[in-house]
Design a protein around this motif. Structure first.
Motif, mmCIF file in Angstrom:
data_model
loop_
_atom_site.group_PDB
_atom_site.id
_atom_site.type_symbol
_atom_site.label_atom_id
_atom_site.label_comp_id
_atom_site.label_asym_id
_atom_site.label_seq_id
_atom_site.Cartn_x
_atom_site.Cartn_y
_atom_site.Cartn_z
ATOM 1 N N VAL A 147 0.867 -1.185 0.000
ATOM 2 C CA VAL A 147 0.000 0.000 0.000
ATOM 3 C C VAL A 147 0.910 1.244 0.000
ATOM 4 C CG1 VAL A 147 -1.824 1.229 1.222
ATOM 5 C CG2 VAL A 147 -1.804 -1.259 1.190
ATOM 6 N N GLY A 148 1.328 1.616 -1.186
ATOM 7 C CA GLY A 148 2.246 2.752 -1.325
ATOM 8 C C GLY A 148 3.659 2.363 -0.913
ATOM 9 N N GLY A 149 4.593 3.238 -1.298
ATOM 10 C CA GLY A 149 5.961 3.056 -0.821
ATOM 11 C C GLY A 149 5.972 3.136 0.701
ATOM 12 N N SER A 150 5.037 3.886 1.258
ATOM 13 C CA SER A 150 4.967 4.081 2.717
ATOM 14 C C SER A 150 4.916 2.750 3.456
ATOM 15 C CB SER A 150 3.710 4.867 3.102
ATOM 16 O OG SER A 150 3.639 6.055 2.389
ATOM 17 N N GLU A 151 4.038 1.866 3.003
ATOM 18 C CA GLU A 151 3.933 0.587 3.711
ATOM 19 C C GLU A 151 5.218 -0.214 3.559
ATOM 20 O OE1 GLU A 151 1.416 -2.567 2.252
ATOM 21 O OE2 GLU A 151 1.779 -3.698 4.060
ATOM 22 N N ALA A 152 5.808 -0.135 2.375
ATOM 23 C CA ALA A 152 7.035 -0.903 2.136
ATOM 24 C C ALA A 152 8.161 -0.449 3.077
ATOM 25 C CB ALA A 152 7.453 -0.769 0.675
ATOM 26 N N ILE A 153 8.248 0.857 3.319
ATOM 27 C CA ILE A 153 9.282 1.381 4.229
ATOM 28 C C ILE A 153 9.053 0.802 5.627
ATOM 29 C CG2 ILE A 153 10.116 3.487 5.398
ATOM 30 C CD1 ILE A 153 9.214 5.007 2.765
ATOM 31 N N ASP A 154 7.826 0.873 6.078
ATOM 32 C CA ASP A 154 7.464 0.390 7.407
ATOM 33 C C ASP A 154 7.763 -1.113 7.535
ATOM 34 O OD1 ASP A 154 6.266 0.383 9.968
ATOM 35 O OD2 ASP A 154 4.338 -0.195 9.116
ATOM 36 N N SER A 189 9.007 9.697 7.088
ATOM 37 C CA SER A 189 8.564 8.458 7.750
ATOM 38 C C SER A 189 9.684 7.551 8.242
ATOM 39 C CB SER A 189 7.619 7.670 6.837
ATOM 40 O OG SER A 189 8.345 6.862 5.951
ATOM 41 N N TYR A 190 10.911 7.716 7.743
ATOM 42 C CA TYR A 190 11.945 6.733 8.106
ATOM 43 C C TYR A 190 12.200 6.704 9.609
ATOM 44 C CZ TYR A 190 13.005 7.793 3.169
ATOM 45 O OH TYR A 190 12.918 8.034 1.828
ATOM 46 N N GLU A 191 12.334 7.881 10.180
ATOM 47 C CA GLU A 191 12.709 7.929 11.595
ATOM 48 C C GLU A 191 11.602 7.357 12.494
ATOM 49 O OE1 GLU A 191 14.259 11.765 12.775
ATOM 50 O OE2 GLU A 191 14.562 11.077 14.840
ATOM 51 N N ASN A 219 15.989 12.620 -3.697
ATOM 52 C CA ASN A 219 15.596 12.974 -2.342
ATOM 53 C C ASN A 219 14.432 13.958 -2.255
ATOM 54 O OD1 ASN A 219 16.081 14.990 0.095
ATOM 55 N ND2 ASN A 219 16.915 13.008 0.674
ATOM 56 N N ASN A 220 13.578 13.641 -1.315
ATOM 57 C CA ASN A 220 12.565 14.572 -0.839
ATOM 58 C C ASN A 220 13.063 14.982 0.544
ATOM 59 O OD1 ASN A 220 10.335 15.843 0.216
ATOM 60 N ND2 ASN A 220 9.062 14.012 0.359
ATOM 61 N N PRO A 221 13.390 16.214 0.825
ATOM 62 C CA PRO A 221 12.988 17.456 0.190
ATOM 63 C C PRO A 221 14.038 18.165 -0.674
ATOM 64 C CG PRO A 221 13.874 17.948 2.332
ATOM 65 C CD PRO A 221 14.024 16.462 2.139
ATOM 66 N N SER A 253 16.469 1.134 -0.036
ATOM 67 C CA SER A 253 16.638 2.185 -1.029
ATOM 68 C C SER A 253 15.261 2.669 -1.495
ATOM 69 C CB SER A 253 17.457 1.647 -2.207
ATOM 70 O OG SER A 253 17.762 2.693 -3.085
ATOM 71 N N ASP A 254 14.921 3.880 -1.093
ATOM 72 C CA ASP A 254 13.607 4.443 -1.433
ATOM 73 C C ASP A 254 13.734 5.197 -2.752
ATOM 74 O OD1 ASP A 254 11.257 5.816 -1.675
ATOM 75 O OD2 ASP A 254 11.313 6.711 0.322
ATOM 76 N N GLU A 255 13.266 4.553 -3.832
ATOM 77 C CA GLU A 255 13.471 5.127 -5.170
ATOM 78 C C GLU A 255 12.151 5.588 -5.784
ATOM 79 O OE1 GLU A 255 16.161 2.569 -7.380
ATOM 80 O OE2 GLU A 255 17.211 2.048 -5.528
ATOM 81 N N TRP A 288 -4.275 6.125 -5.298
ATOM 82 C CA TRP A 288 -4.515 4.701 -5.564
ATOM 83 C C TRP A 288 -3.812 3.821 -4.531
ATOM 84 C CZ3 TRP A 288 -7.095 3.048 -10.187
ATOM 85 C CH2 TRP A 288 -7.409 4.093 -11.069
ATOM 86 N N ARG A 289 -2.877 4.406 -3.826
ATOM 87 C CA ARG A 289 -2.131 3.762 -2.738
ATOM 88 C C ARG A 289 -1.472 2.455 -3.173
ATOM 89 N NH1 ARG A 289 -0.134 6.404 -1.412
ATOM 90 N NH2 ARG A 289 0.515 5.657 0.633
ATOM 91 N N LEU A 290 -0.501 2.605 -4.029
ATOM 92 C CA LEU A 290 0.165 1.407 -4.517
ATOM 93 C C LEU A 290 1.674 1.597 -4.630
ATOM 94 C CD1 LEU A 290 -1.289 -1.223 -5.208
ATOM 95 C CD2 LEU A 290 -0.819 -0.753 -7.585
#
Ligand SMILES: Cc1ncc(COP(=O)(O)O)c(C=O)c1O
Length: 385
Positions: A96-103, A125-127, A172-174, A200-202, A241-243
């Motif tokens: 569900v998004g890159g967000s879930e993958a990071i978690d 979100s990383y920290e 990178n963001n930001p 690696s967040d790409e 779409w959260r993917l």
């Protein structure tokens, strides 16, 4: 009554980005250059596939790891862009998004007390995810004099015998910073020498303006040490779409899928059908959006130069990160006054880590018309300081 809230959660600060946007919503006539979300609609042929899947009655769960068709397309995509081959069944899964993958990557890989190296300024979100996984985040401060790239020495300086993971947040963001192949080679050497793993967040990998994005997984010995995270939000304008997806060694993917299976079940089915279309036939759309972002990026940089706002030239994502130190205000003061006096919202650099102090994040995921109006306000504001 006993306190219903766990201490670990209470101690986590809410995102500094949202705080500003709540104010923007209440400010009439405000212009926002704050949100990190494409202003384009999802291309029609991609939406059509989502709609078609609904018409066909594809309204059920998919496999926990995602549609096989989609995982195959993801694997093909990485093969054609990075020359790296992932087994679509064992080494790719849809989130569900890159967000879930990071978690998930953090939760699956760390034990209590393991150290996670997090270069900042970077995505918010990383920290907190590292903390929620009981790891210890160790911040590496990226520097403007290095164009906000990560150097091998900076990694070495922070490695201890507890370090397990390096988060690689590029493009990178930001800051908009990217890593060149040589930068990654130096980092890979340290990672292998010190026996680390990389997340690696790409997610902005398609949005680079000085040549193609190079992934660390394409370097020798790195595929087996890396969780590659990407998604559809930015490149295909599909935030809602959260993917997203994660690719990596089977042993790690299996553990990530296990958490995903219990917490989420599967990523949204409609979105998965749409994403197959995005990967099969979306290249031209990505290119079109990228050209527009690049045009806006150049416009902002030239405007900053004209109005006297120093800014290093970023070559990735859709953000610029000008330095406001010369105005003698904190980032927060600058942004608060800019919003109050000129109704223009940007994000304080400190929302992305303490070392973002003295900078502001300006997103150019907005129309040129919006950017022009915003620059008039910014110029007026600066001329008063
Ligand atoms: C660097 C970075 N990674 C990950 C994400 C998460 O994106 P999503 O969950 O929409 O894929 C974002 C969103 O802003 C981001 O900027």
């Amino acid at each position: 009554m006993r306190n219903p809230i766990g201490k670990k959660v209470v101690d986590i600060k809410p995102s500094g980005i949202r705080k500003f946007f709540d104010i923007v919503l209440e400010t009439e006539g405000a212009i926002s250059l704050g949100v990190g979300e494409p202003d384009f609609d999802t291309p029609w042929h991609i939406r059509d596939e989502g709609i078609y899947s609904l018409e066909k009655g594809r309204t059920f769960y998919t496999s926990n790891s995602g549609l096989k068709e989609l995982r195959t397309e993801i694997s093909n995509y990485i093969q054609r862009t990075q020359g790296v081959s992932y087994d679509p069944i064992k080494e790719v899964f849809v989130t569900v998004g890159g967000s879930e993958a990071i978690d998930l990557a953090l939760r699956a890989m760390v034990d209590e007390g393991d150290e996670v190296l997090i270069p900042q300024p970077s995505y918010v979100s990383y920290e907190p995810c590292a903390i929620l996984a009981d790891a210890v985040p160790v911040i590496i401060e990226l520097k403007e004099e290095n164009q906000f790239r990560l150097t091998a020495q900076e990694v070495l300086d922070k490695v201890t015998d507890k370090t397990k993971i390096l988060v690689l947040p590029f493009p990178n963001n930001p800051t908009g910073a990217i890593m060149e192949k040589e930068d990654l080679e130096a980092i890979a050497k340290v990672v292998i020498e010190k026996d680390l793993y990389v997340i690696s967040d790409e997610i902005y990998g398609e949005l680079t303006y000085s040549g193609k994005h190079v992934s660390i997984v394409s370097l020798p010995g790195m595929k087996e040490r890396t969780i590659l995270i990407n998604g559809f939000s930015k490149a295909y304008a599909m935030t809602g779409w959260r993917l997203g997806y994660a690719c990596g060694p089977q042993a790690i993917m299996e553990q990530m899928v296990k958490i995903h299976q219990f917490a989420i079940m599967c990523a949204p089915t409609t979105s998965q059908y749409a994403a197959v279309e995005a990967l099969r036939n979306g290249d031209d759309d990505v290119l079109m959006m990228k050209e527009q972002y690049n045009h806006r990026r150049r416009f902002l940089l030239s405007e900053f130069e004209r109005i006297g706002l120093p800014c290093f030239e970023p070559y990735g994502a859709f953000y610029v990160f000008p330095c406001i130190k010369k105005f003698g205000m904190t980032s927060d003061e600058f942004c608060t006054r800019l919003l109050k006096e000129e109704k223009l919202a940007v994000v304080p650099g400190t929302a992305f880590g303490d070392c973002g102090e003295g900078y502001i994040r300006v997103s150019y995921a907005y129309s040129l018309e919006n950017l022009k109006a915003a620059m008039e306000r910014l110029e007026r504001f600066i001329s008063k300081l």
